[in-house]
Design a protein around this motif. Structure first.
Motif, PDB file in Angstrom:
ATOM      1  N   PRO A 163       0.808  -1.226   0.000  1.00  8.84           N
ATOM      2  CA  PRO A 163       0.000   0.000   0.000  1.00  8.84           C
ATOM      3  C   PRO A 163       0.841   1.276   0.000  1.00  8.84           C
ATOM      4  CG  PRO A 163       0.069  -0.871   2.221  1.00  8.84           C
ATOM      5  CD  PRO A 163       0.837  -1.837   1.340  1.00  8.84           C
ATOM      6  N   ASN A 164       2.098   1.214   0.393  1.00  8.91           N
ATOM      7  CA  ASN A 164       2.912   2.432   0.474  1.00  8.91           C
ATOM      8  C   ASN A 164       3.664   2.749  -0.808  1.00  8.91           C
ATOM      9  OD1 ASN A 164       2.141   2.846   3.142  1.00  8.91           O
ATOM     10  ND2 ASN A 164       3.804   1.594   3.929  1.00  8.91           N
ATOM     11  N   GLY A 165       3.745   1.800  -1.722  1.00  7.32           N
ATOM     12  CA  GLY A 165       4.384   2.046  -3.011  1.00  7.32           C
ATOM     13  C   GLY A 165       5.877   2.283  -2.948  1.00  7.32           C
ATOM     14  N   GLN A 166       6.542   1.651  -1.981  1.00  9.30           N
ATOM     15  CA  GLN A 166       7.977   1.850  -1.827  1.00  9.30           C
ATOM     16  C   GLN A 166       8.766   0.622  -2.265  1.00  9.30           C
ATOM     17  OE1 GLN A 166       8.903   4.418   1.832  1.00  9.30           O
ATOM     18  NE2 GLN A 166       7.340   2.974   2.492  1.00  9.30           N
ATOM     19  N   ARG A 167       9.967   0.883  -2.797  1.00 12.11           N
ATOM     20  CA  ARG A 167      10.903  -0.179  -3.137  1.00 12.11           C
ATOM     21  C   ARG A 167      12.220   0.121  -2.444  1.00 12.11           C
ATOM     22  NH1 ARG A 167      14.759  -0.211  -7.365  1.00 12.11           N
ATOM     23  NH2 ARG A 167      13.595   1.483  -8.335  1.00 12.11           N
ATOM     24  N   PHE A 168      12.487  -0.606  -1.371  1.00 11.83           N
ATOM     25  CA  PHE A 168      13.776  -0.506  -0.698  1.00 11.83           C
ATOM     26  C   PHE A 168      14.733  -1.398  -1.474  1.00 11.83           C
ATOM     27  CE2 PHE A 168      10.917   0.855   2.607  1.00 11.83           C
ATOM     28  CZ  PHE A 168      11.639   1.811   3.301  1.00 11.83           C
ATOM     29  N   CYS A 169      15.655  -0.787  -2.170  1.00 10.04           N
ATOM     30  CA  CYS A 169      16.620  -1.474  -3.021  1.00 10.04           C
ATOM     31  C   CYS A 169      17.917  -1.570  -2.211  1.00 10.04           C
ATOM     32  CB  CYS A 169      16.801  -0.637  -4.287  1.00 10.04           C
ATOM     33  SG  CYS A 169      17.683  -1.447  -5.591  1.00 10.04           S
ATOM     34  N   ILE A 170      18.210  -2.750  -1.671  1.00 10.90           N
ATOM     35  CA  ILE A 170      19.243  -2.919  -0.657  1.00 10.90           C
ATOM     36  C   ILE A 170      20.357  -3.844  -1.160  1.00 10.90           C
ATOM     37  CG2 ILE A 170      19.671  -3.619   1.737  1.00 10.90           C
ATOM     38  CD1 ILE A 170      17.772  -1.182   1.456  1.00 10.90           C
ATOM     39  N   ASN A 171      21.593  -3.474  -0.874  1.00 10.21           N
ATOM     40  CA  ASN A 171      22.751  -4.294  -1.252  1.00 10.21           C
ATOM     41  C   ASN A 171      22.814  -5.550  -0.376  1.00 10.21           C
ATOM     42  OD1 ASN A 171      24.480  -2.544  -3.164  1.00 10.21           O
ATOM     43  ND2 ASN A 171      23.931  -1.127  -1.516  1.00 10.21           N
ATOM     44  N   SER A 172      22.964  -6.713  -0.995  1.00  9.66           N
ATOM     45  CA  SER A 172      23.099  -7.968  -0.241  1.00  9.66           C
ATOM     46  C   SER A 172      24.275  -7.926   0.731  1.00  9.66           C
ATOM     47  CB  SER A 172      23.299  -9.158  -1.190  1.00  9.66           C
ATOM     48  OG  SER A 172      22.113  -9.528  -1.823  1.00  9.66           O
ATOM     49  N   VAL A 173      25.387  -7.329   0.301  1.00  8.87           N
ATOM     50  CA  VAL A 173      26.588  -7.335   1.152  1.00  8.87           C
ATOM     51  C   VAL A 173      26.415  -6.483   2.403  1.00  8.87           C
ATOM     52  CG1 VAL A 173      28.188  -7.878  -0.718  1.00  8.87           C
ATOM     53  CG2 VAL A 173      27.772  -5.485  -0.112  1.00  8.87           C
ATOM     54  N   ALA A 174      25.381  -5.653   2.456  1.00 13.65           N
ATOM     55  CA  ALA A 174      25.104  -4.852   3.649  1.00 13.65           C
ATOM     56  C   ALA A 174      24.243  -5.620   4.647  1.00 13.65           C
ATOM     57  CB  ALA A 174      24.410  -3.547   3.268  1.00 13.65           C
ATOM     58  N   LEU A 175      23.810  -6.822   4.264  1.00 12.17           N
ATOM     59  CA  LEU A 175      22.880  -7.607   5.066  1.00 12.17           C
ATOM     60  C   LEU A 175      23.483  -8.922   5.541  1.00 12.17           C
ATOM     61  CD1 LEU A 175      19.769  -7.222   2.740  1.00 12.17           C
ATOM     62  CD2 LEU A 175      20.267  -5.897   4.812  1.00 12.17           C
ATOM     63  N   LYS A 176      22.904  -9.418   6.629  1.00 16.02           N
ATOM     64  CA  LYS A 176      23.207 -10.757   7.135  1.00 16.02           C
ATOM     65  C   LYS A 176      21.848 -11.402   7.394  1.00 16.02           C
ATOM     66  CE  LYS A 176      25.079 -10.687  11.137  1.00 16.02           C
ATOM     67  NZ  LYS A 176      25.887 -10.682  12.339  1.00 16.02           N
ATOM     68  N   PHE A 177      21.572 -12.523   6.721  1.00 13.51           N
ATOM     69  CA  PHE A 177      20.268 -13.169   6.834  1.00 13.51           C
ATOM     70  C   PHE A 177      20.293 -14.187   7.963  1.00 13.51           C
ATOM     71  CE2 PHE A 177      17.303 -16.606   5.691  1.00 13.51           C
ATOM     72  CZ  PHE A 177      16.127 -15.879   5.698  1.00 13.51           C
ATOM     73  N   LYS A 178      19.227 -14.156   8.773  1.00 13.36           N
ATOM     74  CA  LYS A 178      19.044 -15.138   9.846  1.00 13.36           C
ATOM     75  C   LYS A 178      17.717 -15.838   9.615  1.00 13.36           C
ATOM     76  CE  LYS A 178      21.733 -12.608  13.256  1.00 13.36           C
ATOM     77  NZ  LYS A 178      21.758 -12.078  14.641  1.00 13.36           N
ATOM     78  N   PRO A 179      17.761 -17.136   9.269  1.00 16.06           N
ATOM     79  CA  PRO A 179      16.520 -17.871   9.018  1.00 16.06           C
ATOM     80  C   PRO A 179      15.644 -17.941  10.272  1.00 16.06           C
ATOM     81  CG  PRO A 179      18.454 -19.185   8.402  1.00 16.06           C
ATOM     82  CD  PRO A 179      18.947 -17.973   9.119  1.00 16.06           C
ATOM     83  N   SER A 180      14.329 -18.052  10.041  1.00 11.94           N
ATOM     84  CA  SER A 180      13.388 -18.217  11.153  1.00 11.94           C
ATOM     85  C   SER A 180      13.620 -19.550  11.809  1.00 11.94           C
ATOM     86  CB  SER A 180      11.939 -18.168  10.644  1.00 11.94           C
ATOM     87  OG  SER A 180      11.650 -16.925  10.093  1.00 11.94           O
ATOM     88  N   LYS A 181      13.439 -19.587  13.132  1.00 13.26           N
ATOM     89  CA  LYS A 181      13.508 -20.859  13.863  1.00 13.26           C
ATOM     90  C   LYS A 181      12.187 -21.558  13.710  1.00 13.26           C
ATOM     91  CE  LYS A 181      16.978 -19.359  16.990  1.00 13.26           C
ATOM     92  NZ  LYS A 181      17.225 -18.272  17.861  1.00 13.26           N
ATOM     93  N   ARG A 182      12.232 -22.832  13.445  1.00 10.70           N
ATOM     94  CA  ARG A 182      10.987 -23.575  13.210  1.00 10.70           C
ATOM     95  C   ARG A 182      10.612 -24.407  14.383  1.00 10.70           C
ATOM     96  NH1 ARG A 182      11.703 -24.728   6.841  1.00 10.70           N
ATOM     97  NH2 ARG A 182      12.465 -22.676   6.457  1.00 10.70           N
TER      98      ARG A 182
END
Length: 182
Positions: A163-182
């Protein structure tokens, strides 16, 4: 509007009303302690990491993107096609930034998100990001930085999904992904 943008460009970032951010990445890096001129800061305090400590912690590409405002090549990032459930954190300070629930394929070559983690409607006060005006390439764009450590993450554009019409275009190297615990 054009006069406003010209006036805005002539101000230093610290002079833009309502956009004050404690410290600067080039003056102390991660969580530089607030001084008296920084009262009412939006960023959180965190121990200072020096430039050399950041260079040891990060890869050269991570350092270039997050501390020198670089950009990874399009379609090269490790998280571009990641479809796992979890949270994307800042690679520098580990602050949670974006949820996989808001990630989508924009076709632009970088991981895209429709909103930052903690957004409530149009209120981003409880998120881990801040926005800054960026005129480094001429026309004004909106840079996205980590609220905790001021790492450059990418940019946000007004061409995303509702609904906000935004695209956060983010560099992968700036991120660290942590998977959800199941």
């Amino acid at each position: 509007m054009a006069r406003f943008l010209c006036a805005l460009r002539s101000l230093s970032f610290r002079e833009v009303p309502g956009w004050a951010v404690r410290g600067r990445a080039d003056r102390g890096g991660l969580g530089a302690s607030a001084g008296p001129e920084d009262a009412g800061s939006l960023t959180k305090q965190k121990p200072i990491l020096s430039k050399s400590e950041l260079q040891k912690k990060l890869t050269p590409e991570q350092f270039h993107v997050t501390r020198e405002k670089g950009t990874e090549p399009p379609f090269s990032g490790i998280y571009l096609n990641n479809k796992e459930s979890g949270m994307y954190h800042c690679v520098c300070c580990d602050s949670p930034l974006f949820s996989s629930e808001k990630k989508y394929c924009s076709g632009t070559g970088w991981p895209s998100f429709s909103e930052a983690h903690g957004t409530s409607g149009s209120d981003e006060s409880n998120t881990g990001i801040l926005r800054r005006v960026d005129t480094s390439l001429g026309p004004a764009r909106t840079e996205v930085i980590c609220k905790q450590c001021e790492a450059h993450l990418g940019h946000v554009f007004p061409d995303g999904p509702g609904p906000n019409g935004q695209r956060f275009c983010i560099n992968s190297v700036a991120l660290k992904f942590k998977p959800s615990k199941r």
